[in-house]
Design an enzyme around this catalytic site. Structure first.
Site, PDB file in Angstrom:
ATOM      1  CD  GLU A   1      37.487  35.774  37.085  1.00  8.91           C
ATOM      2  OE1 GLU A   1      37.187  36.730  36.453  1.00  8.91           O
ATOM      3  OE2 GLU A   1      38.370  35.347  37.138  1.00  8.91           O
TER       4      GLU A   1
ATOM      5  CD  GLU B   1      39.326  42.067  36.523  1.00  7.90           C
ATOM      6  OE1 GLU B   1      39.504  41.870  37.163  1.00  7.90           O
ATOM      7  OE2 GLU B   1      40.162  41.487  35.084  1.00  7.90           O
TER       8      GLU B   1
ATOM      9  CG  HIS C   1      39.800  38.707  40.325  1.00 10.84           C
ATOM     10  ND1 HIS C   1      40.471  39.160  39.179  1.00 10.84           N
ATOM     11  CD2 HIS C   1      39.680  38.518  41.005  1.00 10.84           C
ATOM     12  CE1 HIS C   1      41.964  38.704  39.865  1.00 10.84           C
ATOM     13  NE2 HIS C   1      41.812  38.233  40.848  1.00 10.84           N
TER      14      HIS C   1
END
Length: 1099
Positions: free
Chosen positions: A974, A795, A889
């Protein structure tokens, strides 16, 4: 006004009188006075207000004509009403009455053909509306009646058609299907559909539908195989394909394919299909159908059958374990590594031929948990234990153990004498003087970049031959000396990038394979492209086209080269030399991942990714070098061992490409590239050992095509924008240059990783205004913000967001200064350095996902998690728990940027558990920060955010920090790997500019959070917030802030594709939020902020 009502009542009473008269005539009296009964039923037929009470008379009627008349009435009744009347009829027991009449009529010899025809026609109409239709037919004996009737009337198409229509409904019940198979119905159906004939095509269509339903049963499918009916179906399909030139009978052809599809759901069916030359028959027929768009249903179904029957193969690897191995300090007996290496050689990659080829694939990709609980619904994973849902601060360690971590918080105890103020500024200014470099200098480098006196070889893994147009000075000699290249300095484009410094950082980085090369993109650096990169529009039929090319390998095996050109399993010489007809590959550099390259056609390559070290799966991240290409030639690359069941590559995402030629020309940047991109299941079997015990799993292929533009180029491809551990170290070193006397910046080594790399810990805040007690007291009492990133190596977008956060925090703008004065930032920018260095996708060298170790981290196996958690435990012990904890993330299967948080109330709402009002009491402050981000960050989506606590996430950072440390605002943020489908960036792929912007806007949101939570009223703060746009002195334009509230709710709006894959995304509907005083107060503050931005924000 009452006349219509009176007329209706009069009509109803007349019908009831006639019904009563008919009931009195039941039995023997009806036999004596048949004519009278017929007259009564005829009168009822002509009453417009007739009702379903009529069918109560039928079972006792022994007169066929009377029964036929009543059935005619029912047929007329049920023909209109859009199915509602059929539902009423079923609810009143009508289905059972019809079955009773059918059984009674079958006892007459011979049975009335007209009555049987009427009954079956009516049953075919009623059956689909009755959920218990099959059971009623079986228990009443009607099932056998229909079977016997069909056997006696195979040539009577008039009667056979309604019988087949009813049989089609019978067969939808699995129990009935098995019973029908035992009674020879499967064999009977093949007598109906064969041989080929264009007579009675309507009957044939119904017969194929019924047969397809019967063959859904594995028992019946085996019966069809044992009866050698697979070749029959294939020959029939070929006959219809050849003779249906005008495509008028596509439904019949589709029905034959459905039968084949159901038979090939079992192993013996697939074998029979393959042995009957089914692959070639369907391939050739489908190829002829491709030009006709209306025949796509046939092509798609044929493709599904061929893919299912394609022989399962192993990956072309000696073992599915990683090509590299790292010896752990100790291996827990019940851990994944012990299980991995307990397997005997050769049994770690077994082709599992599951008898059930249909595998459900409803992956819930929430918070990076793509590989867990594939077949469980969301509600099954939600935490239902109220006691676990309430955060209870539980440090679990004594202060004697935790006091060691006091040294990482010296800012809380420092007295800040005068020397402290002077020494910090002098160090920063001295570095700038020493390391300053002229902008227009020319840097001479070697090709390739090698470390520590390793013998040189040609760039690009042994094959690129640099020409004069790329700055070559001289030619390569036999000893392998690299050409010297003149490369313009990129200092002006990238002020925080230093190639020489990067090389020095690489030398101090420890990797398991002991990399001795530097990838050019990491050396030159990356400048975000100025042009927009829209989501790639998916061309119609591209996936089908690629799948057919794969099937061609089986049909025409002599056309396949199958030549290995790169193989890490040959450590002495991974690059296979040849005559120059093949591309050259390389992945032996930091964060690189490519295990094997096989040339399958002249311009097509199968690529195999390496598993995470000490693991046998997690194949997703890739980063490799290609050279030796021909200009203008289109190459196809297939990454054949991906594991996730779907990918954003199916929805507009492209791979990243970096051209060294472009970098030398002054354009050092990663760009989105590739055409004909798709992601689909392939024929390489995934061993149950690597799939958590699940059998019948397959790998997935990511395929893309590239046309190269430069001669003698060296290009790099990556899953996402690479950000190496050495890049982080270089970046942190360059950030030191930005320090001023007013900035407090300290970099500590939190711990060392398993391979000996250091894990940096940053502290950033503002220096106290003076060394007076009041100012030092204010300094020490600032709330703490704790940030972390990159626990999952693949990531990389998380590191780019963190880069934006760090550069904003070290910026010279008034907004950055206010932020430093408001908080003390503790930052762990890379939680998994070892995974990043070695090209892992998800794990550390322990072979475990570090974001599942927060409950009980092992200090030896998970040192970064253990010590990061210890920092938080220490803060909790001294009553200084962070105001906000956020772990950065990346998300592979959703668009936009969003957050996951923790809420008792929202978790309970998603379940059926009972909870008292006291159990649901919680501060709604956890929503404040995401709400602010939804207002100021174009890429952020509140609708995609979720605050539900799942059982499978109880060991993640977000949940553990919320539950054990007591941080209410504990988040995972995210960032999409793909792009956005809402807001300013809708329809665009995300780039490093947008990711860094997101990191900076997170900082701005923290300032607003401070104001909304009343932490401290800074003078002129509102004015500073209005100066967001255009005031930041950072390398990129970070702010383009809109004033409208985000109301977007994530929906499953992605298009469907050839392969039936569930593409689901977790989302919460914000309309369910309760209103209370706190919520209203927060919303009022939002409104005030929005009003202040209206004059300055841009959309």
């Amino acid at each position: 006004m009452n006349k219509p009502k009176m007329a209706t009542e009069k009509g109803n009473s007349r019908v009831m009188m006639l019904l009563g008269q008919l009931e009195r005539m039941n039995g023997e009296s009806m036999l004596r006075d048949v004519e009278m009964a017929r007259q009564v039923t005829t009168k009822i037929l002509h009453r417009q207000t007739c009702r379903f009470e009529l069918f109560g008379v039928m079972p006792n009627s022994r007169d066929v004509q009377t029964t036929l008349t009543i059935l005619s009435i029912l047929t007329e009744l049920l023909t209109v009403g859009r199915g509602r009347r059929v539902g009423v009829f079923v609810s009143k027991g009508g289905t059972g009455v019809l079955f009773q009449i059918l059984v009674n009529a079958s006892k007459e010899f011979p049975p009335s053909e007209e009555l049987m025809l009427q009954l079956h026609s009516l049953l075919a109409k009623v059956g689909p509306k009755d959920r218990k239709f099959g059971m009623k037919a079986r228990l009443s004996g009607a099932l056998n009646v229909t079977i016997n009737l069909m056997k006696r009337n195979l040539l009577n198409t008039k009667l056979l058609l309604p019988c087949l229509q009813v049989l089609r409904v019978y067969a939808t019940s699995s129990v009935n299907a098995i019973s029908l198979g035992k009674n020879g119905v499967v064999e009977l159906m093949f007598k109906v559909i064969a041989p080929y004939s264009k007579k009675n095509t309507s009957l044939l269509k119904v017969a194929l539908d019924a047969l397809g339903a019967l063959l859904k049963s594995k028992t019946n499918a085996r019966r069809a195989v044992d009866g050698n009916f697979v070749p029959v179906l294939l020959n029939l399909y070929l006959d219809w394909h050849r003779n249906d030139a005008r495509h008028r009978y596509m439904l019949i052809r589709k029905g034959l394919l459905v039968c084949l599809k159901n038979i090939t759901n079992i192993k013996v069916g697939r074998k029979a299909f393959f042995e009957a030359n089914g692959m070639r028959i369907l391939y050739n027929s489908s190829t002829e159908c491709l030009p006709v768009r209306t025949l796509d249903p046939l092509v798609n179904t044929s493709s599904l059958i061929m893919r299912k029957c394609f022989p399962k193969n192993r990956l072309p690897l000696p073992t599915i374990k990683s090509a590299f191995h790292f010896q752990l300090p100790h291996v827990p007996a019940d851990g994944p590594v012990a299980q991995l290496y307990s397997q005997l050689p050769g049994v770690d990659d077994v082709v599992d031929e599951s008898d059930d080829n249909e595998e459900p694939e409803a992956d819930s990709d929430t918070e990076n948990d793509e590989d867990e609980k594939d077949n469980c619904s969301l509600n099954d994973d939600i935490e239902t234990d109220i006691n676990k849902l309430h955060p209870k601060r539980s440090i679990g360690r004594s202060f004697e153990e935790l006091k060691f971590y006091k040294k990482f918080f010296s800012e809380l105890f420092e007295d800040f004498q005068v020397s402290s103020f002077t020494s910090r500024s002098e160090v920063g200014s001295e570095r700038v003087k020493q390391e300053g470099s002229p902008v227009n200098n020319t840097r001479h480098i070697q090709s390739p970049l090698l470390l520590g006196g390793i013998p040189t070889r040609r760039v690009g893994g042994g094959g690129s031959n640099w020409g004069s147009d790329c700055g070559s000075e001289g030619t390569e000699d036999e000893s392998g000396e690299g050409a010297v290249l003149e490369v313009p300095d990129t200092a002006q484009l990238l002020p925080l990038h230093d190639p020489d410094l990067y090389v020095e950082m690489v030398k101090e980085t420890f990797s398991v394979p002991r990399y001795a090369e530097v990838a050019y993109p990491d050396y030159f650096g990356h400048v975000a492209p100025t042009s927009k990169e829209p989501l790639l529009e998916r061309l119609y039929g591209v996936q089908r086209s690629k799948i057919f090319q794969d099937i061609e390998r089986l049909i025409h095996p002599n056309d396949i080269l199958d030549k290995v050109v790169y193989d890490l399993d040959i450590p002495s010489c991974p690059v296979v030399e040849d005559s120059g007809e093949s591309l050259k590959f390389n992945s032996q550099f930091e964060s690189g991942n490519l295990r094997k390259a096989v040339q399958v056609r002249k311009y097509e390559y199968d690529l195999v990714l390496n598993a995470d070290i000490n693991s046998n799966h997690y194949h997703q991240w890739f980063y490799f070098e290609v050279s030796g290409m021909r200009v203008g030639t289109t190459y196809r690359f297939n990454i054949i061992n991906c594991e996730k069941s779907n990918s954003q590559f199916n929805y507009g995402m492209q791979v990243l490409m970096y051209s060294v030629q472009e970098a030398i020309s002054g354009r050092p940047c990663w760009v989105r590239a590739g055409t004909d991109i798709c992601y689909y299941k392939n024929h390489f079997a995934r061993s149950s050992i690597a799939a958590g015990g699940q059998k019948g799993k397959s790998y997935y292929t990511l395929t893309f095509s590239i046309t190269f533009s430069h001669k003698d180029d060296v290009c790099y491809f990556a899953y996402h924008y690479p950000y190496t551990y050495s890049s982080l170290k270089m970046h942190l070193s360059k950030l030191e240059d930005l320090r001023t006397p007013r900035i407090y910046l300290r970099q500590d080594v939190l711990c060392e990783t398993l391979s000996g790399n250091s894990c940096p810990l940053l502290t950033i805040t503002a220096m106290p205004e003076s060394n007076s007690n009041d100012h030092i007291c204010q300094f020490r009492n600032r709330p703490l913000i704790f940030l972390s990133a990159r626990v999952h190596p693949g990531e990389t977008n998380a590191s780019w967001v963190m880069k934006g956060t760090l550069e904003f925090l070290m910026g010279s703008s008034p907004l950055a200064a206010s932020l430093r004065e408001a908080y003390i930032f503790k930052i762990v920018p890379m939680l998994n350095p070892d995974g990043v260095v070695n090209g892992n996708h998800r794990c550390s060298l322990s072979g475990e996902d570090l974001n599942r170790q927060w409950l009980n981290p092992n200090p030896e196996l998970h040192p970064t998690i253990y010590h990061t958690k210890s920092l938080l435990q220490y803060l909790a012990y001294i009553q200084r728990a962070p105001l906000v904890f956020c772990d950065y993330h990346g998300h592979s299967r959703k668009k936009n940027v969003f957050m996951y948080g923790c809420s008792v109330k929202e978790t309970v709402w998603q379940t059926n558990i009972s909870a008292s009002s006291s159990d649901l009491q919680e501060d709604l402050g956890y929503r404040t920060l995401p709400k602010i981000l939804s207002q100021i960050a174009p890429a952020f989506s509140m609708g995609s955010s979720s605050f539900v606590v799942e059982r499978s996430k109880e060991s993640t950072a977000r949940v553990v920090v919320w539950r054990e440390i007591g941080v209410q605002r504990s988040y995972t943020m995210e960032s999409t790997l793909c792009g956005c489908d809402q807001g300013k960036y809708k329809g665009l792929q995300i780039g490093t500019r947008e990711l860094e912007e997101m990191g900076a806007q997170f900082c701005v949101a923290l300032l607003r959070l401070k104001r909304l939570t009343g932490l401290r009223n800074h003078q002129n703060l509102l004015d500073l917030e209005c100066d967001i746009i255009g005031t930041q002195h950072v390398p990129i334009a970070l702010f383009h802030v809109g004033s409208s509230l985000t109301t977007y709710v994530m929906e499953e709006d992605e298009p469907s594709f050839l392969e039936a894959i569930d593409y689901s995304a977790e989302s919460n509907d914000e309309d369910g939020e309760p209103e209370n005083e706190l919520c209203c107060e927060v919303q009022e503050n939002f409104d005030l902020l929005s009003d202040s931005e209206t004059t300055t924000g841009t959309s």
